[in-house]
Write a protein that holds these residues in place. Structure first.
Motif, PDB file in Angstrom:
ATOM      1  N   ARG A   1       4.011  -0.327   4.714  1.00  0.00           N
ATOM      2  CA  ARG A   1       2.642  -0.081   4.236  1.00  0.00           C
ATOM      3  C   ARG A   1       2.626  -0.033   2.696  1.00  0.00           C
ATOM      4  O   ARG A   1       3.573   0.434   2.079  1.00  0.00           O
ATOM      5  CB  ARG A   1       2.139   1.280   4.744  1.00  0.00           C
ATOM      6  N   ARG A   2       1.462  -0.467   2.174  1.00  0.00           N
ATOM      7  CA  ARG A   2       1.323  -0.436   0.710  1.00  0.00           C
ATOM      8  C   ARG A   2       1.402   0.986   0.162  1.00  0.00           C
ATOM      9  O   ARG A   2       2.012   1.235  -0.866  1.00  0.00           O
ATOM     10  CB  ARG A   2      -0.029  -1.035   0.296  1.00  0.00           C
ATOM     11  N   TRP A   3       0.746   1.904   0.890  1.00  0.00           N
ATOM     12  CA  TRP A   3       0.749   3.281   0.382  1.00  0.00           C
ATOM     13  C   TRP A   3       2.157   3.884   0.409  1.00  0.00           C
ATOM     14  O   TRP A   3       2.512   4.699  -0.438  1.00  0.00           O
ATOM     15  CB  TRP A   3      -0.254   4.150   1.160  1.00  0.00           C
ATOM     16  N   GLN A   4       2.958   3.425   1.403  1.00  0.00           N
ATOM     17  CA  GLN A   4       4.347   3.912   1.450  1.00  0.00           C
ATOM     18  C   GLN A   4       5.125   3.409   0.232  1.00  0.00           C
ATOM     19  O   GLN A   4       5.913   4.124  -0.376  1.00  0.00           O
ATOM     20  CB  GLN A   4       5.029   3.433   2.733  1.00  0.00           C
TER      21      GLN A   4
ATOM     22  N   SER B   1       3.812   2.611  -2.652  1.00  0.00           N
ATOM     23  CA  SER B   1       3.323   3.320  -3.845  1.00  0.00           C
ATOM     24  C   SER B   1       3.945   4.719  -3.930  1.00  0.00           C
ATOM     25  O   SER B   1       4.424   5.141  -4.977  1.00  0.00           O
ATOM     26  CB  SER B   1       1.800   3.436  -3.795  1.00  0.00           C
ATOM     27  N   LEU B   2       3.929   5.415  -2.778  1.00  0.00           N
ATOM     28  CA  LEU B   2       4.450   6.795  -2.775  1.00  0.00           C
ATOM     29  C   LEU B   2       5.939   6.820  -3.120  1.00  0.00           C
ATOM     30  O   LEU B   2       6.393   7.615  -3.946  1.00  0.00           O
ATOM     31  CB  LEU B   2       4.208   7.433  -1.400  1.00  0.00           C
TER      32      LEU B   2
ATOM     33  N   TRP C   1       3.051   4.808 -12.871  1.00  0.00           N
ATOM     34  CA  TRP C   1       3.640   5.979 -12.207  1.00  0.00           C
ATOM     35  C   TRP C   1       4.186   6.950 -13.242  1.00  0.00           C
ATOM     36  O   TRP C   1       4.145   8.172 -13.039  1.00  0.00           O
ATOM     37  CB  TRP C   1       4.728   5.554 -11.227  1.00  0.00           C
TER      38      TRP C   1
END
Lengths: 74, 442
Positions: B27-30, B32-33, B250
């Protein structure tokens, strides 16, 4: 009969720690020499010199005052 | 013209090695995180280490003397801290070099030497105050300085000589998170929550009006919140961590989180001081306040304040000593990395150990003139901060070096020049007050 096609293609993302990653080219000052003396740079450095001179004079006065150099004048 | 490092060969770059170490997510959010967590560190550390022993003393004194009246200063300082450190992170990512090295390369040897010598000197004096705080806090808990100070120096040395940046970073982030305990202390002391919210949002006049002592306490708060070593530390730390261009957003978030966390912790320190104000406790340092609060607020508060004072000093010491060692190593052309073993970067580690060891030894000298040291820190910080910040601003307008992508935008420049003018004026005023006190007593 209609054929069901699976169009789902999972996306994968790879994440690499900065320390494990390939080094990337950085902005380098190699061969550039000193910063160009634009008016902004010249004025900034002049103000900085003035500031440092003022601070040094204050410090010098304080040291002389602590040493009692001005006691006779008061 | 944006010049690229000529030693880099993209064809020969070992991309396969990077792929081997990659973590694959769906996942993209994974992504990013995970990327954020990998980049996270330098911003939080530089901000929280700035809440060092001197800061604990200043914030607690502000609360002790003026209650909640100076809380608004921290809200004003939050964006200033962020803007200054964002520039540092951007320059570090763009050049992959520390601040001292950049000053040498772009402004020449004179300015380079001046910045380096002043930085090393003010850092050393600050380290003495950190060890003095460790000695003071642990003496109040019954530990002799002849045990506490050498033990702290040994622990601080062992933290860095492991040959791993990441190990050092994880330890220091843990120490930063220990500062969450300040919020626990505040909670147990039942502060005036509505008054706190009001004083944070609206500047209010303390009883007695504007006095020179109030003005200089405000200047001291500014001085302790934006310290010169921070500029050198974060840029070197970002370079050490080899942050990439794509990591900038970030790194900005890391810096913002660090700034918010630091201001909240500083506010908690002021609230602890405010409890002394409410109980009409007269104190000269945080250790005295902790001991006096003991019978009123309990052992948790007493020991908590003392141990957090030690934690603040330890955080400050490791960051400040590293700022010195990185800066000196960069300028000398030595290996200067926590990735290296002790024998691979002897000059860098020797500088760190010399800073820590000499400051610890200095504190153990009987009748050491600590007041003179504290005054000298203020004077020399007043010299280095405006100059370091001017160089930072000029470097971030250096199109020959950075190209159009990394230089300041016009709004950056307006904000930063405003901050610089304010810092110049405050530094001059603080130095004048310290060196020419008679001018202000009339």
């Amino acid at each position: 009969m209609a054929t069901l096609q699976n169009s789902y293609q999972p996306e994968y993302f790879s994440v690499v720690h900065p320390l494990d990653d390939v080094p990337e080219p950085k902005c380098s000052s190699e061969g550039l020499g000193h910063i160009a003396m634009t008016p902004a740079v010249r004025i900034s450095l002049m103000v900085l010199r003035g500031y440092l001179i003022a601070m040094s004079l204050m410090l010098g006065y304080h040291v002389l005052d602590l040493a009692g150099a001005f006691h006779g004048l008061k | 013209m944006n010049r690229i490092d000529s030693t880099f060969d993209p064809v020969m770059a070992p991309r396969a090695v990077a792929r081997e170490n990659a973590i694959v997510v769906r996942r993209r959010w994974q992504r990013s995180l995970l990327t954020f967590l990998m980049v996270f560190g330098p911003g939080l550390i530089v901000m929280e280490a700035d809440n060092d022993a001197g800061a604990v003393s200043t914030y607690i004194q502000a609360g002790g003397q003026y209650g909640l009246h100076l809380l608004w200063t921290l809200i004003v300082l939050l964006p200033i801290c962020y803007f200054v450190q964002e520039m540092v992170a951007r320059l570090g990512i763009a050049t992959g070099k520390g601040h001292a090295a950049m000053i040498y390369e772009r402004f020449g040897q004179w300015w380079g030497r001046f910045s380096l010598i002043d930085l090393l000197f003010v850092n050393f004096l600050t380290l003495i105050t950190e060890f003095a705080a460790i000695s003071l806090a642990l003496s109040a808990m019954g530990v002799s300085p002849f045990i506490s100070v050498p033990a702290a120096a040994l622990g601080l040395t062992l933290m860095v000589v492991t040959g791993s940046y990441l190990r050092w970073e994880r330890i220091v982030i843990l120490l930063c998170l220990l500062d969450l305990t300040w919020f626990g202390l505040v909670w147990t002391m039942h502060p005036d929550w509505s008054g706190m919210a009001r004083s944070s949002a609206i500047p209010t006049m303390p009883p007695g009006g504007i006095t020179s002592s109030l003005i200089f306490l405000i200047i001291a708060i500014v001085g302790t919140t934006i310290a010169p070593w921070q500029l050198f530390f974060q840029q070197s730390c970002v370079a050490e961590k080899r942050l990439r261009f794509s990591d900038l957003k970030w790194a900005r978030l890391d810096t913002l989180i660090g700034a918010v966390f630091t201001v909240l912790v500083a506010g908690a320190m002021m609230l602890v001081g405010d409890s002394g104000f409410r109980h009409r406790i007269v104190f000269e340092d945080p250790a005295q306040l902790a001991l006096a609060l003991g019978p009123v607020a309990g052992k948790f508060v007493r020991n908590g304040v003392l141990l957090l004072m030690v934690n603040a000093a330890v955080l400050g010491t490791t960051a400040i000593s590293l700022a010195s060692a990185w800066a000196y190593g960069e300028v000398k052309g030595w290996e200067h990395s926590l990735h290296k073993k002790l024998w691979e970067a002897p000059g860098f580690y020797a500088t760190y150990i010399a800073c820590v060891g000499a400051a610890a030894a200095f504190v153990l000298i009987p009748h050491v003139p600590l007041q003179l040291v504290i005054i000298s820190v203020q004077v020399f910080a007043g010299l280095i901060l405006p100059s370091a910040i001017i160089f930072l601003q000029l470097l971030l307008n250096d199109r020959d070096l950075l190209g159009d992508r990394w230089v300041n935008r016009p709004w950056n420049n307006i904000t930063n020049w405003t901050i610089i003018v304010i810092l110049f004026a405050l530094s001059l005023l603080l130095a004048a007050q310290v060196m020419l006190p008679k001018l202000f007593s009339r």
